[in-house]
Design a protein around this motif. Structure first.
Motif, PDB file in Angstrom:
ATOM      1  N   THR A 121     -12.006   5.044 -54.896  1.00 16.06           N
ATOM      2  CA  THR A 121     -12.446   4.591 -55.672  1.00 16.06           C
ATOM      3  C   THR A 121     -11.952   3.759 -57.374  1.00 16.06           C
ATOM      4  OG1 THR A 121     -13.987   6.328 -54.490  1.00 16.06           O
ATOM      5  CG2 THR A 121     -14.878   5.831 -56.746  1.00 16.06           C
ATOM      6  N   THR A 124     -11.695   0.483 -56.313  1.00 17.32           N
ATOM      7  CA  THR A 124     -12.773  -0.253 -55.945  1.00 17.32           C
ATOM      8  C   THR A 124     -13.246  -0.810 -57.236  1.00 17.32           C
ATOM      9  OG1 THR A 124     -13.310   0.765 -53.925  1.00 17.32           O
ATOM     10  CG2 THR A 124     -15.531   0.025 -55.043  1.00 17.32           C
ATOM     11  N   VAL A 125     -13.361   0.106 -58.127  1.00 17.55           N
ATOM     12  CA  VAL A 125     -13.904  -0.708 -59.754  1.00 17.55           C
ATOM     13  C   VAL A 125     -12.839  -0.965 -60.315  1.00 17.55           C
ATOM     14  CG1 VAL A 125     -14.414   0.419 -62.302  1.00 17.55           C
ATOM     15  CG2 VAL A 125     -15.266   2.265 -59.865  1.00 17.55           C
ATOM     16  N   ALA A 128     -14.215  -4.750 -58.935  1.00 16.73           N
ATOM     17  CA  ALA A 128     -14.932  -5.122 -59.553  1.00 16.73           C
ATOM     18  C   ALA A 128     -14.837  -5.437 -60.841  1.00 16.73           C
ATOM     19  CB  ALA A 128     -15.959  -4.117 -58.392  1.00 16.73           C
ATOM     20  N   ALA A 135     -17.622  -2.600 -64.667  1.00 15.25           N
ATOM     21  CA  ALA A 135     -18.196  -2.294 -63.036  1.00 15.25           C
ATOM     22  C   ALA A 135     -18.022  -0.224 -63.332  1.00 15.25           C
ATOM     23  CB  ALA A 135     -16.851  -2.427 -61.906  1.00 15.25           C
ATOM     24  N   VAL A 137     -18.670   4.219 -61.482  1.00 12.68           N
ATOM     25  CA  VAL A 137     -19.168   4.746 -60.570  1.00 12.68           C
ATOM     26  C   VAL A 137     -20.512   5.056 -61.157  1.00 12.68           C
ATOM     27  CG1 VAL A 137     -19.034   7.097 -59.525  1.00 12.68           C
ATOM     28  CG2 VAL A 137     -17.131   5.492 -59.836  1.00 12.68           C
ATOM     29  N   SER A 208     -20.987  -4.326 -61.960  1.00 10.78           N
ATOM     30  CA  SER A 208     -21.196  -4.190 -60.594  1.00 10.78           C
ATOM     31  C   SER A 208     -21.715  -2.132 -60.674  1.00 10.78           C
ATOM     32  CB  SER A 208     -19.217  -4.503 -59.929  1.00 10.78           C
ATOM     33  OG  SER A 208     -19.348  -5.962 -59.467  1.00 10.78           O
ATOM     34  N   ILE A 210     -20.960   0.590 -58.597  1.00 14.73           N
ATOM     35  CA  ILE A 210     -20.376   1.195 -56.764  1.00 14.73           C
ATOM     36  C   ILE A 210     -20.694   2.636 -57.131  1.00 14.73           C
ATOM     37  CG2 ILE A 210     -17.817   1.597 -56.296  1.00 14.73           C
ATOM     38  CD1 ILE A 210     -18.651  -1.250 -56.837  1.00 14.73           C
TER      39      ILE A 210
END
Length: 238
Positions: A121, A124-125, A128, A135, A137, A208, A210
């Protein structure tokens, strides 16, 4: 050829006062959950990331720093910095931002009291936020939310549509100039913000979000301890 992965710096907030934990728990960051200090879970997650190569630990006082230092695997990061936090969360973040190196690309800001974050995760952040500028979560609000106005006989209620409501979590990631300028403006304006995205809202920059399935709660009160141990035991069981 695939584009290069972002090289990110993590700002790990570990200096909160934790007043809601009560006097019996003087430092929730060092509270053992399933045999491991709360803060260590986040440290290990960031150390295992593909994208994070530097970390800035924002600590409360010298005594806490002495206890936290052994938790940092220095060989997992290109650069480890320490800085003492401030009275409010935003002051601590600003202190962390002041330690960023000039070659920093992406900044990830994470509350150390959220130990359930995982390396995938975080990556991913980071990726992004490099693409969009910011970005986070987050999770969709599923409860019915009401605005309550106090009166002598009780409350008058108004239902708030939850269709566009999201609860913000961490890490929150940013291109370095975006968050530095956002916090500089926030500090100079004397505004109070409780999360990092609030510091850039005036720019109207698209963010973004997530969304993850796994729980990512924040340790806040003593009653959270049993819940956290239950969740960690379930995760270890697969």
């Amino acid at each position: 050829m695939n584009p290069p992965s972002p090289s990110a710096t993590a700002i790990l907030l570990a200096g909160g006062s934790g007043t809601r934990m009560g006097e019996a728990i003087p430092d929730k960051m060092l509270l053992p959950i399933c045999g491991k200090p709360v803060l260590r879970y986040s440290i290990e997650a960031f150390a295992s990331c593909e994208t994070v190569d530097s970390i800035i630990v924002v600590y409360r006082d010298d005594a806490q720093k002495t206890s936290v230092e052994p938790l940092i695997p220095v060989d997992a990061f290109r650069r480890v910095e320490w800085v003492q936090g401030g009275e409010r969360r935003q002051d601590s973040v600003w202190s962390g931002l002041s330690k960023l190196s000039s070659d920093c690309d992406v900044v990830l800001i994470h509350d150390g009291a959220r130990p359930f974050i995982d390396p995938e995760t975080i990556d991913t952040v980071a990726k992004a936020s490099r693409g969009s500028g910011a970005a986070c979560v987050a999770r969709k609000v599923t409860d019915t939310i009401k605005q309550a106005k106090s009166s002598e006989s009780g409350y008058t209620l108004k239902t708030i549509s939850r269709s566009n409501l999201w609860a913000m979590e961490t890490p929150q990631g940013f291109q370095m100039p975006v968050i530095v300028e956002g916090y500089r403006s926030t500090i100079e304006s004397g505004l109070l913000v409780t999360d990092d995205l609030s510091a850039i809202e005036a720019t109207n920059l698209p963010v973004s979000l997530i969304e993850i399935d796994a729980p990512n709660p924040k340790l806040t009160t003593p009653r959270d301890v049993l819940l956290f141990e239950f969740l960690f035991n379930r995760r270890s069981e697969g």
